[in-house]
Design an enzyme around this catalytic site. Structure first.
Site, short mmCIF file in Angstrom:
data_model
loop_
_atom_site.label_atom_id
_atom_site.label_comp_id
_atom_site.label_asym_id
_atom_site.label_seq_id
_atom_site.Cartn_x
_atom_site.Cartn_y
_atom_site.Cartn_z
N LYS A 159 0.86 -1.19 0.00
CA LYS A 159 0.00 0.00 0.00
C LYS A 159 0.88 1.23 0.00
CE LYS A 159 -4.43 1.10 0.17
NZ LYS A 159 -5.53 0.34 -0.39
P1 NAD Z 1 -12.69 7.81 -3.76
O1 NAD Z 1 -11.69 8.86 -3.49
O2 NAD Z 1 -13.08 7.53 -5.17
O3 NAD Z 1 -14.06 8.13 -2.98
C1 NAD Z 1 -14.13 8.35 -1.60
C2 NAD Z 1 -15.50 8.92 -1.32
O4 NAD Z 1 -15.69 9.00 0.09
C3 NAD Z 1 -15.72 10.32 -1.86
O5 NAD Z 1 -17.02 10.38 -2.42
C4 NAD Z 1 -15.68 11.22 -0.62
O6 NAD Z 1 -16.46 12.37 -0.77
C5 NAD Z 1 -16.29 10.26 0.38
N1 NAD Z 1 -16.04 10.58 1.77
C6 NAD Z 1 -14.89 10.94 2.40
N2 NAD Z 1 -15.13 11.14 3.70
C7 NAD Z 1 -16.45 10.88 3.91
C8 NAD Z 1 -17.31 10.90 5.04
N3 NAD Z 1 -16.84 11.22 6.24
N4 NAD Z 1 -18.60 10.60 4.85
C9 NAD Z 1 -19.09 10.26 3.66
N5 NAD Z 1 -18.33 10.21 2.57
C10 NAD Z 1 -17.03 10.53 2.68
O7 NAD Z 1 -12.16 6.48 -3.05
P2 NAD Z 1 -12.56 4.97 -3.36
O8 NAD Z 1 -11.60 4.43 -4.35
O9 NAD Z 1 -14.03 4.90 -3.62
O10 NAD Z 1 -12.21 4.27 -1.97
C11 NAD Z 1 -13.12 4.26 -0.89
C12 NAD Z 1 -12.70 3.17 0.10
O11 NAD Z 1 -12.68 1.91 -0.57
C13 NAD Z 1 -11.30 3.32 0.70
O12 NAD Z 1 -11.30 2.77 1.99
C14 NAD Z 1 -10.45 2.44 -0.20
O13 NAD Z 1 -9.26 2.00 0.43
C15 NAD Z 1 -11.40 1.30 -0.44
N6 NAD Z 1 -11.12 0.50 -1.62
C16 NAD Z 1 -11.02 1.04 -2.84
C17 NAD Z 1 -10.80 0.23 -3.94
C18 NAD Z 1 -10.78 0.77 -5.36
O14 NAD Z 1 -10.71 -0.04 -6.29
N7 NAD Z 1 -10.85 2.08 -5.57
C19 NAD Z 1 -10.64 -1.15 -3.77
C20 NAD Z 1 -10.76 -1.69 -2.49
C21 NAD Z 1 -11.00 -0.85 -1.42
#
Ligand code: NAD
Length: 412
Positions: free
Chosen positions: A105
């Site tokens: 990571k």
């Molecule tokens: P992203 O940046 O695309 O989206 C994050 C979203 O969360 C945004 O809409 C933001 O406005 C929102 N957010 C932030 N703080 C918030 C709060 N307090 N309340 C409500 N919404 C809030 O990120 P992502 O890629 O969607 O990742 C989200 C989570 O999923 C992370 O934990 C990441 O590690 C995990 N994840 C992502 C992937 C991937 O393929 N992108 C894969 C596995 C896990």
């Protein structure tokens, strides 16, 4: 993450699995330590001419089952403890999915929403210049995470390839034009749909008319909401970092996406009720999908949750203490290492396609994802039933056993 390493959900889950499986403290220690931790300082000249210095991290937790694999996060609160724990979770996730990759990571402490595209490109390219010796197709492969996207991965590909020659397999989640995989963009959310469908089948409950609440409107939140809606689930509320909306008939994701693009917020979306994001978790629902950041569910709000099942779209969205409280309350949790594994599984397909100079059609990507993630979900559900375990414990048993077997086979 606010939990200390010793009491983190990851540390406790590994310790409990080692105890159940009869492994000694050596295995627990090997699974808790990271193999490599890199910290770099990245100076860039901002658009206003001033110097700014950002701190970046990359942690390689385990590579015994294959090259390290894991996202790159751009967020102001990125720190080494957080990155280390997320890297360890990736080791468990790739092992549970049984794909030949390890766990890594990375992150840069910055606010990408306050940076121009030129500043972000410079930051990304300099980060690669600092760490290129440690990453690559056979060592450590990055992918998008919070605050990064396909464009960021395109810059990584370009910078890495300028040093080593054309190397699409060095990074996944790239734009299609640079060797990205069809289906990668939606993969994590789509995978949440696959896992929830397996879970409902196992519990003999229908998804038609079931309700869901989703926290987060980014890559994972939006695609998870779409996948659940396609299964007949009514997504009655959804939020981003500053706003939240509710609609009993089910939110209109097309309307909300258009509004988010044009106004940057969900607030006051037509035909939806704007609600206080703090009250999102209090809405009665069958499935709550935290899909934003870590530690969203903690001792301060766990008693107010009104869902039957939590599906961990985000990584580590539940603190260790709240996890125990949820078990006592009888709220089931589908753990992150299963629920959001769709992203890394399709990243694995992208890596394979790049190494073999192939392009898979979307139907093949979707079918293989359904097969691999479906197998993982069924294995967890069966093991949980046989051992009277919660789903996180069952998932960790399977993952820890696979990593231990690989460690044994290497003679460690
Ligand atoms: P992203 O940046 O695309 O989206 C994050 C979203 O969360 C945004 O809409 C933001 O406005 C929102 N957010 C932030 N703080 C918030 C709060 N307090 N309340 C409500 N919404 C809030 O990120 P992502 O890629 O969607 O990742 C989200 C989570 O999923 C992370 O934990 C990441 O590690 C995990 N994840 C992502 C992937 C991937 O393929 N992108 C894969 C596995 C896990």
């Amino acid at each position: 993450m606010t939990d200390s390493h010793a009491t983190s959900a990851y540390g406790r889950s590994v310790a409990d699995a080692c105890r159940r499986l009869g492994y000694g403290s050596t295995v627990e220690t090997l699974l808790t330590l990271a193999a490599l931790e890199i910290k770099v300082e990245i100076p860039i000249i901002r658009d206003n001419g001033e110097l700014a210095i950002f701190t970046g991290y990359r942690v390689q937790h385990q590579n015994v089952r294959g090259p390290c694999k894991g996202g790159l996060r751009y967020h102001p609160q990125v720190d080494i403890d957080d990155v280390r724990e997320l890297a360890a979770l990736m080791t468990m996730k790739t092992a549970l999915a049984d794909i030949p990759l390890g766990g890594g990571k990375g992150g840069v402490a910055c606010n990408p929403h306050e940076m121009s595209p030129r500043e972000l490109e410079t930051l990304t390219r300099k980060f690669v210049k600092r760490i290129h010796r440690e990453i690559g197709p056979n060592a450590d492969i990055m992918a998008p995470d919070v605050g990064t996207n396909a464009q960021t991965m395109g810059w990584i590909h370009s910078e890495y390839s300028s040093i080593y020659g054309h190397s699409p397999a060095a990074v996944t989640g790239k734009p299609l034009a640079l060797g990205g995989s069809l289906g990668r963009d939606k993969a994590t959310g789509h995978g949440i749909g696959i896992v929830v469908a397996e879970y409902a089948r196992h519990c003999n409950t229908s998804l038609q008319g079931a309700t869901a609440v989703v926290q987060g409107f980014g890559n994972v939140g939006l695609h998870a909401a779409q996948a659940l809606a396609a299964l007949g689930v009514k997504v009655v509320a959804i939020s981003d970092s500053r706003s939240a909306v509710h609609r009993n008939a089910g939110v209109d994701l097309a309307v909300l996406s258009a509004q988010k693009r044009s106004r940057g917020s969900l607030k006051d979306a037509e035909e939806h009720d704007s609600i206080d994001p703090e009250t999102l978790f209090e809405i009665d629902c069958d499935y709550l999908v935290p899909a934003a950041l870590g530690d969203a569910i903690h001792m301060g709000n766990v008693a107010r949750l009104a869902c039957r099942t939590i599906v961990e779209g985000a990584n580590a969205p539940i603190t260790a203490e709240a996890d125990v409280a949820l078990r006592e309350r009888g709220i089931a949790v589908i753990p992150d290492i299963l629920a959001n594994a769709g992203g890394v599984i399709v990243s694995y397909f992208e890596w394979v396609q790049n190494l073999q100079r192939q392009t898979w059609p979307l139907e093949r990507v979707d079918a293989e994802l359904t097969r691999i993630l479906g197998n993982a979900a069924r294995a967890v559900l069966v093991h949980a039933g046989e051992g009277s375990l919660d789903l996180r414990s069952a998932a960790f048993d399977i993952a820890v056993r696979r990593v231990k077997e690989a460690l044994d086979a290497t003679g460690i």
